[in-house]
Scaffold this active site. Sequence first.
Site, mmCIF file in Angstrom:
data_model
loop_
_atom_site.group_PDB
_atom_site.id
_atom_site.type_symbol
_atom_site.label_atom_id
_atom_site.label_comp_id
_atom_site.label_asym_id
_atom_site.label_seq_id
_atom_site.Cartn_x
_atom_site.Cartn_y
_atom_site.Cartn_z
ATOM 1 N N GLN A 183 -51.878 -70.561 -32.740
ATOM 2 C CA GLN A 183 -50.260 -71.092 -33.222
ATOM 3 C C GLN A 183 -49.670 -71.012 -32.358
ATOM 4 O OE1 GLN A 183 -48.235 -67.453 -34.738
ATOM 5 N NE2 GLN A 183 -48.634 -68.930 -36.785
ATOM 6 N N ARG A 198 -46.933 -73.413 -40.052
ATOM 7 C CA ARG A 198 -46.132 -72.317 -40.378
ATOM 8 C C ARG A 198 -45.010 -72.104 -40.866
ATOM 9 N NH1 ARG A 198 -47.717 -65.895 -40.535
ATOM 10 N NH2 ARG A 198 -48.710 -65.187 -42.339
ATOM 11 N N TYR A 248 -38.420 -66.819 -35.869
ATOM 12 C CA TYR A 248 -38.486 -67.743 -34.909
ATOM 13 C C TYR A 248 -37.646 -68.588 -34.750
ATOM 14 C CZ TYR A 248 -41.540 -63.295 -34.681
ATOM 15 O OH TYR A 248 -42.396 -62.424 -35.009
ATOM 16 N N GLY A 285 -54.281 -61.658 -43.597
ATOM 17 C CA GLY A 285 -53.902 -60.637 -42.581
ATOM 18 C C GLY A 285 -54.325 -59.338 -42.331
#
Length: 364
Positions: free
Chosen positions: A100, A227, A180, A317
């Site tokens: 990622q 994502r 982000y 996760g």
Amino acid sequence: MTDTDLFGPYDIDGLVLANRIVMAPLTRNRAGAGLVPSPFAAEYYSQRASAGLIITEATQVSRQAQGYQDTPGLYTPEQIAAWRKVTDAVHAKGGRIFVQLWHVGRVSHVDLHDGEAPVAPSAIRAETKTFVNNGFADVSEPRALEAEEIPGIVEDFRKAAANAIAAGFDGVEVHGANGYLLDQFLRETANVRTDAYGGSIENRARLLIEVTAAVAKEIGAERAGVRLSPVSPAGGSVLSGNEQAQYGYVVEKLDGLGIAYIHVVEGATGGPRDAAPFDYDALRQRFRNTYIANNGYELDLAKSRLSEGKADLFAFGHHFIANPDLVDRFKSGVPLAQLNPATLYGGGAQGYTDYPAAIVSADA
């Protein structure tokens, strides 16, 4: 479909996965000097190679992209070499692994940048914290990126994607979620630009689409995913109420690029799935390739959503932290181990590679 389909193989644009269970990206803050992956990383990821697909912890595309202490990069020869050890270890066990790639934007701190301000679409500080100086602190006030700097951001992602292939990864996931940089550009509450990268839905999506297009051109669209987190408040994101239209447009454009998958955080990252109204099925319908569903999934919910055709793959996760053999535990019904919150961030092998696999009997 039947329940067992979750454990059967899945073809993601020519890359055959052993099952439909994905290890979600998990920041662990264990990078070493030069922001190379931890010396324990090869063992950590290879322990979890029974996942159909591993997506690594978020990894910086440049020094400017860093927002947390001890997170790895993929922009130096030393980082590439260290990641090669990880991919070799995962492949030796028959696993598949994507990296990622991220740029944190405003979710950062001046102490990580020699006193310089983090960058963002606009000079609006996020109401969130970051992990720096061995603790959590408020993020710093950012400065707005100049228009002439933006092509450099795109180039950083392209180079990092090329580095990923050099490091042996099967593909890359562009991090466009969780507050982000690429997500910041999408949000009216973080992006008040008046140039080609702000204002309209189309303009706010421009950077994410340009980055994804550059990555897809570099390594092949079939090896690229993105994502997204439409309604998550992660990273200080503030919702505007226009998310359905914004993300519907984004997914249509991503579909046009022919990328392998979208990986969607449904609800608040690490929180409630019903954090805000949103029609995820509408995204699924707009995207012809693989849809990876994430957030709050347990085995029964994944089976149910798969049987309804609501998603193709399911990302887990925290379960993967304490259960390196999560796929086997799901198959056999062995109870899941619980993670130790005290060892989530930073440190060495403890709480990283020392979670044991369950002993599963032959007739389990």
